[in-house]
Design a protein around this motif. Sequence first.
Motif, PDB file in Angstrom:
ATOM      1  N   GLY A  75       1.056  -1.445  -0.314  1.00 33.68           N
ATOM      2  CA  GLY A  75       0.458   0.273  -0.165  1.00 33.68           C
ATOM      3  C   GLY A  75       0.543   1.085   0.126  1.00 33.68           C
ATOM      4  O   GLY A  75       0.149   2.690   0.045  1.00 33.68           O
ATOM      5  N   ARG A  76       1.883   1.488  -0.741  1.00 36.83           N
ATOM      6  CA  ARG A  76       2.970   2.580  -0.344  1.00 36.83           C
ATOM      7  C   ARG A  76       2.278   4.004  -0.827  1.00 36.83           C
ATOM      8  O   ARG A  76       2.413   4.390  -0.347  1.00 36.83           O
ATOM      9  N   ASN A  77       2.001   3.431  -2.237  1.00 39.19           N
ATOM     10  CA  ASN A  77       0.634   4.501  -2.676  1.00 39.19           C
ATOM     11  C   ASN A  77      -0.713   4.446  -2.553  1.00 39.19           C
ATOM     12  O   ASN A  77      -1.247   5.720  -2.903  1.00 39.19           O
ATOM     13  N   ASP A  96      -2.172  -7.609  -5.693  1.00 40.66           N
ATOM     14  CA  ASP A  96      -1.438  -8.124  -5.373  1.00 40.66           C
ATOM     15  C   ASP A  96      -1.736  -9.441  -5.569  1.00 40.66           C
ATOM     16  O   ASP A  96      -2.378 -10.037  -5.520  1.00 40.66           O
ATOM     17  N   ILE A  97      -0.299 -10.626  -6.477  1.00 42.04           N
ATOM     18  CA  ILE A  97      -0.205 -11.775  -6.248  1.00 42.04           C
ATOM     19  C   ILE A  97      -0.076 -12.159  -5.169  1.00 42.04           C
ATOM     20  O   ILE A  97      -0.377 -13.481  -4.667  1.00 42.04           O
ATOM     21  N   LEU A  98       0.044 -12.163  -4.021  1.00 42.37           N
ATOM     22  CA  LEU A  98       1.061 -11.921  -2.462  1.00 42.37           C
ATOM     23  C   LEU A  98       0.358 -12.019  -1.807  1.00 42.37           C
ATOM     24  O   LEU A  98      -0.614 -11.034  -0.992  1.00 42.37           O
ATOM     25  N   THR A 122      -6.568 -10.271  -3.839  1.00 41.41           N
ATOM     26  CA  THR A 122      -5.184 -11.709  -4.164  1.00 41.41           C
ATOM     27  C   THR A 122      -5.653 -12.315  -5.249  1.00 41.41           C
ATOM     28  O   THR A 122      -6.310 -13.378  -4.798  1.00 41.41           O
ATOM     29  N   THR A 123      -4.716 -11.759  -5.987  1.00 40.08           N
ATOM     30  CA  THR A 123      -5.082 -12.489  -7.636  1.00 40.08           C
ATOM     31  C   THR A 123      -3.835 -11.921  -8.934  1.00 40.08           C
ATOM     32  O   THR A 123      -3.528 -10.815  -8.059  1.00 40.08           O
ATOM     33  N   PRO A 124      -3.678 -12.968  -9.513  1.00 40.81           N
ATOM     34  CA  PRO A 124      -2.564 -12.181 -10.259  1.00 40.81           C
ATOM     35  C   PRO A 124      -3.413 -10.762 -11.390  1.00 40.81           C
ATOM     36  O   PRO A 124      -4.604 -11.150 -11.408  1.00 40.81           O
TER      37      PRO A 124
HETATM   38  C1  SAM Z   1       8.224  -3.890  -7.131  1.00 39.52           C
HETATM   39  S1  SAM Z   1       6.513  -4.043  -6.379  1.00 39.52           S
HETATM   40  C2  SAM Z   1       5.592  -2.687  -6.542  1.00 39.52           C
HETATM   41  C3  SAM Z   1       4.777  -2.692  -5.202  1.00 39.52           C
HETATM   42  C4  SAM Z   1       3.928  -1.088  -5.260  1.00 39.52           C
HETATM   43  N1  SAM Z   1       2.697  -1.213  -6.430  1.00 39.52           N
HETATM   44  C5  SAM Z   1       4.665  -0.520  -4.986  1.00 39.52           C
HETATM   45  O1  SAM Z   1       4.756   0.408  -5.828  1.00 39.52           O
HETATM   46  O2  SAM Z   1       5.233  -0.438  -3.790  1.00 39.52           O
HETATM   47  C6  SAM Z   1       5.325  -5.827  -7.119  1.00 39.52           C
HETATM   48  C7  SAM Z   1       4.262  -6.278  -6.047  1.00 39.52           C
HETATM   49  O3  SAM Z   1       3.701  -6.546  -7.989  1.00 39.52           O
HETATM   50  C8  SAM Z   1       2.908  -7.937  -7.758  1.00 39.52           C
HETATM   51  N2  SAM Z   1       2.635  -8.997  -8.301  1.00 39.52           N
HETATM   52  C9  SAM Z   1       3.970  -9.280  -9.561  1.00 39.52           C
HETATM   53  N3  SAM Z   1       3.687 -10.095 -10.050  1.00 39.52           N
HETATM   54  C10 SAM Z   1       2.100 -10.111 -10.061  1.00 39.52           C
HETATM   55  C11 SAM Z   1       1.037 -10.231 -10.770  1.00 39.52           C
HETATM   56  N4  SAM Z   1       1.064 -11.219 -11.459  1.00 39.52           N
HETATM   57  N5  SAM Z   1      -0.235 -10.349 -10.256  1.00 39.52           N
HETATM   58  C12 SAM Z   1      -0.776  -9.278 -10.027  1.00 39.52           C
HETATM   59  N6  SAM Z   1       0.953  -8.641  -8.535  1.00 39.52           N
HETATM   60  C13 SAM Z   1       2.185  -8.972  -8.733  1.00 39.52           C
HETATM   61  C14 SAM Z   1       4.245  -8.406  -6.625  1.00 39.52           C
HETATM   62  O4  SAM Z   1       4.095  -8.967  -5.302  1.00 39.52           O
HETATM   63  C15 SAM Z   1       4.447  -7.267  -5.603  1.00 39.52           C
HETATM   64  O5  SAM Z   1       3.743  -6.798  -4.349  1.00 39.52           O
END
Ligand code: SAM
Length: 252
Positions: A75-77, A96-98, A122-124
């Motif tokens: 949730g940084r942004n 987010d995927i995680l 939570t989903t890709p």
């Molecule tokens: C570099 S971090 C950036 C997080 C956030 N956008 C920020 O600016 O702080 C990338 C994020 O994308 C998520 N992520 C990676 N592949 C993904 C996917 N296919 N679907 C959803 N989230 C994904 C990761 O789990 C991670 O939390």
Amino acid sequence: MWLNTKKMMDTKKQTDRLSRIRQNEAASHTEVYTHEKLYASDTWLKKPIKTVQDIMPSFSDYNELHVLDLGCGVGRNSIYIAESFQGNACIIDCVDILDVAIDILKKNALEHNVSDRINGITTPIEEFAIPTAEYDLILAVSALEHIDTKQHFIDKLQEIAHGIKKNGRVCLVINSDVTEVDAETGASLEPNFEVNLKSDQIMTYLDGIFEGWTVVKKTVVAQEYEIPRDNRTSQLSSKVISFVAQKVRNAN
Ligand SMILES: C[S@@+](CC[C@H](N)C(=O)[O-])C[C@H]1O[C@@H](n2cnc3c(N)ncnc32)[C@H](O)[C@@H]1O
């Protein structure tokens, strides 16, 4: 017969590559998310990105705001948007995927008194269907390059364009031309980016898909940073694209 065998081997190679990258990504993000506190860390979790901070005044006359944050992390942004929006109603759909990212996002939302504004999913990204003309703002910060295939990446850009309401905005930050080396030995490593395209190619897609929009920001900046990778540190070089645009007409 030979062609079929080759096709099967290529498919297996791609599946193995995807699962290897996703395992590495999950491990490095989990490490940061579980050890670093949002807005109180020397890592990239220190503060929201400036591009997002710069966008928020554009919504100062809105009473309601619907936002989608793709690849939201902890949730940084989104937490910043939820805290800074002065209007009455604000919902931020955070994808987010995680599981660990969404769990910590929810805790952060509670801590910052914005739980009623944050909707964790939570989903890709590739499986999250974006409804048409639904959002005032869609952001994806260092996330779209983690979509599973190049075709799904292009499809998602198209879907993002359709998902924005008239006068709404997109804010996309995308790594391109990525290379990685072991910080200690200098040995070349496979970049952990599912989609690793040249910046020119991404720019061509953006120009086509967001044609007719008012472009507010379009920059490419070379960046180098270190990330944890398999008990070692990887030195990553990337050309980071920042793209902000407003849908002024019902283009797309
Ligand atoms: C570099 S971090 C950036 C997080 C956030 N956008 C920020 O600016 O702080 C990338 C994020 O994308 C998520 N992520 C990676 N592949 C993904 C996917 N296919 N679907 C959803 N989230 C994904 C990761 O789990 C991670 O939390």
